[in-house]
Design a protein around this motif. Structure first.
Motif, PDB file in Angstrom:
ATOM      1  N   ILE A  22       0.869  -1.182   0.000  1.00 35.33           N
ATOM      2  CA  ILE A  22       0.000   0.000   0.000  1.00 35.33           C
ATOM      3  C   ILE A  22       0.903   1.228   0.000  1.00 35.33           C
ATOM      4  O   ILE A  22       1.285   1.737   1.066  1.00 35.33           O
ATOM      5  CB  ILE A  22      -0.937   0.023   1.232  1.00 35.33           C
ATOM      6  CG1 ILE A  22      -1.671  -1.303   1.386  1.00 35.33           C
ATOM      7  CG2 ILE A  22      -1.915   1.183   1.130  1.00 35.33           C
ATOM      8  CD1 ILE A  22      -2.440  -1.433   2.689  1.00 35.33           C
ATOM      9  N   PRO A  23       1.304   1.710  -1.169  1.00 39.34           N
ATOM     10  CA  PRO A  23       2.220   2.852  -1.228  1.00 39.34           C
ATOM     11  C   PRO A  23       1.712   4.044  -0.414  1.00 39.34           C
ATOM     12  O   PRO A  23       0.534   4.390  -0.473  1.00 39.34           O
ATOM     13  CB  PRO A  23       2.268   3.189  -2.719  1.00 39.34           C
ATOM     14  CG  PRO A  23       1.912   1.907  -3.396  1.00 39.34           C
ATOM     15  CD  PRO A  23       0.907   1.247  -2.482  1.00 39.34           C
ATOM     16  N   ILE A  43      -3.341   1.096   8.153  1.00 41.41           N
ATOM     17  CA  ILE A  43      -3.751   0.172   7.086  1.00 41.41           C
ATOM     18  C   ILE A  43      -5.251   0.275   6.851  1.00 41.41           C
ATOM     19  O   ILE A  43      -5.709   0.387   5.711  1.00 41.41           O
ATOM     20  CB  ILE A  43      -3.328  -1.275   7.414  1.00 41.41           C
ATOM     21  CG1 ILE A  43      -1.807  -1.400   7.348  1.00 41.41           C
ATOM     22  CG2 ILE A  43      -4.007  -2.265   6.479  1.00 41.41           C
ATOM     23  CD1 ILE A  43      -1.261  -2.683   7.937  1.00 41.41           C
ATOM     24  N   VAL A  44      -6.016   0.262   7.921  1.00 40.02           N
ATOM     25  CA  VAL A  44      -7.474   0.383   7.789  1.00 40.02           C
ATOM     26  C   VAL A  44      -7.827   1.707   7.115  1.00 40.02           C
ATOM     27  O   VAL A  44      -8.657   1.758   6.206  1.00 40.02           O
ATOM     28  CB  VAL A  44      -8.163   0.261   9.171  1.00 40.02           C
ATOM     29  CG1 VAL A  44      -9.624   0.647   9.081  1.00 40.02           C
ATOM     30  CG2 VAL A  44      -8.007  -1.146   9.716  1.00 40.02           C
ATOM     31  N   GLY A  45      -7.173   2.772   7.528  1.00 41.23           N
ATOM     32  CA  GLY A  45      -7.432   4.075   6.928  1.00 41.23           C
ATOM     33  C   GLY A  45      -7.080   4.130   5.460  1.00 41.23           C
ATOM     34  O   GLY A  45      -7.834   4.653   4.636  1.00 41.23           O
ATOM     35  N   CYS A  46      -5.926   3.570   5.097  1.00 38.94           N
ATOM     36  CA  CYS A  46      -5.499   3.572   3.700  1.00 38.94           C
ATOM     37  C   CYS A  46      -6.435   2.742   2.822  1.00 38.94           C
ATOM     38  O   CYS A  46      -6.713   3.118   1.689  1.00 38.94           O
ATOM     39  CB  CYS A  46      -4.070   3.036   3.587  1.00 38.94           C
ATOM     40  SG  CYS A  46      -2.817   4.158   4.228  1.00 38.94           S
ATOM     41  N   LEU A  51     -11.130   5.818  -3.949  1.00 34.49           N
ATOM     42  CA  LEU A  51     -10.385   6.475  -5.007  1.00 34.49           C
ATOM     43  C   LEU A  51     -11.340   6.840  -6.131  1.00 34.49           C
ATOM     44  O   LEU A  51     -12.104   6.013  -6.612  1.00 34.49           O
ATOM     45  CB  LEU A  51      -9.286   5.556  -5.533  1.00 34.49           C
ATOM     46  CG  LEU A  51      -8.224   5.173  -4.509  1.00 34.49           C
ATOM     47  CD1 LEU A  51      -7.228   4.208  -5.145  1.00 34.49           C
ATOM     48  CD2 LEU A  51      -7.511   6.395  -3.987  1.00 34.49           C
ATOM     49  N   VAL A  52     -11.294   8.080  -6.540  1.00 36.35           N
ATOM     50  CA  VAL A  52     -12.150   8.579  -7.600  1.00 36.35           C
ATOM     51  C   VAL A  52     -11.259   8.986  -8.765  1.00 36.35           C
ATOM     52  O   VAL A  52     -10.255   9.671  -8.575  1.00 36.35           O
ATOM     53  CB  VAL A  52     -12.969   9.794  -7.099  1.00 36.35           C
ATOM     54  CG1 VAL A  52     -13.818  10.361  -8.224  1.00 36.35           C
ATOM     55  CG2 VAL A  52     -13.811   9.409  -5.905  1.00 36.35           C
ATOM     56  N   ASP A  53     -11.622   8.553  -9.954  1.00 32.54           N
ATOM     57  CA  ASP A  53     -10.862   8.949 -11.131  1.00 32.54           C
ATOM     58  C   ASP A  53     -10.989  10.457 -11.321  1.00 32.54           C
ATOM     59  O   ASP A  53     -12.086  11.017 -11.223  1.00 32.54           O
ATOM     60  CB  ASP A  53     -11.366   8.226 -12.379  1.00 32.54           C
ATOM     61  CG  ASP A  53     -11.041   6.748 -12.355  1.00 32.54           C
ATOM     62  OD1 ASP A  53     -10.043   6.373 -11.707  1.00 32.54           O
ATOM     63  OD2 ASP A  53     -11.782   5.971 -12.984  1.00 32.54           O
ATOM     64  N   PRO A  54      -9.872  11.125 -11.598  1.00 30.45           N
ATOM     65  CA  PRO A  54      -9.947  12.574 -11.794  1.00 30.45           C
ATOM     66  C   PRO A  54     -10.719  12.914 -13.061  1.00 30.45           C
ATOM     67  O   PRO A  54     -10.671  12.184 -14.056  1.00 30.45           O
ATOM     68  CB  PRO A  54      -8.476  12.993 -11.924  1.00 30.45           C
ATOM     69  CG  PRO A  54      -7.766  11.750 -12.351  1.00 30.45           C
ATOM     70  CD  PRO A  54      -8.527  10.606 -11.764  1.00 30.45           C
ATOM     71  N   VAL A  55     -11.425  14.015 -13.005  1.00 26.03           N
ATOM     72  CA  VAL A  55     -12.160  14.508 -14.164  1.00 26.03           C
ATOM     73  C   VAL A  55     -11.241  15.456 -14.914  1.00 26.03           C
ATOM     74  O   VAL A  55     -10.718  16.403 -14.343  1.00 26.03           O
ATOM     75  CB  VAL A  55     -13.450  15.238 -13.731  1.00 26.03           C
ATOM     76  CG1 VAL A  55     -14.161  15.820 -14.947  1.00 26.03           C
ATOM     77  CG2 VAL A  55     -14.348  14.296 -12.964  1.00 26.03           C
TER      78      VAL A  55
END
Length: 67
Positions: A22-23, A43-46, A51-55
């Motif tokens: 998890i970088p 880890i739980v937070g990450c 993640l949303v693809d940028p517009v």
């Protein structure tokens, strides 16, 4: 779920850990017990981040860079 972590001794004392799978997922603690608690929370937070693809509008390009 099992996740590999790498634990390092911090120069200023205590410990810090990173999660290679998890970088950017890192944490620290004064003791190994505190580090264990903190890295589990990290880890739980990450993993809970959506993640949303940028517009983008118009021209876009993907680059892979090494730092």
């Amino acid at each position: 779920m099992q996740v590999k972590i790498i634990v390092h001794e911090a120069e200023e004392g205590g410990y810090w850990a990173e999660v290679p799978a998890i970088p950017g997922c890192v944490s620290q603690g004064e003791t190994l017990e505190e580090l264990d608690e903190n890295i589990r929370e990290a880890i739980v937070g990450c993993l809970s981040v959506d993640l949303v693809d940028p517009v983008t509008e118009g021209f876009e390009r993907t680059l892979d860079i090494a730092i």
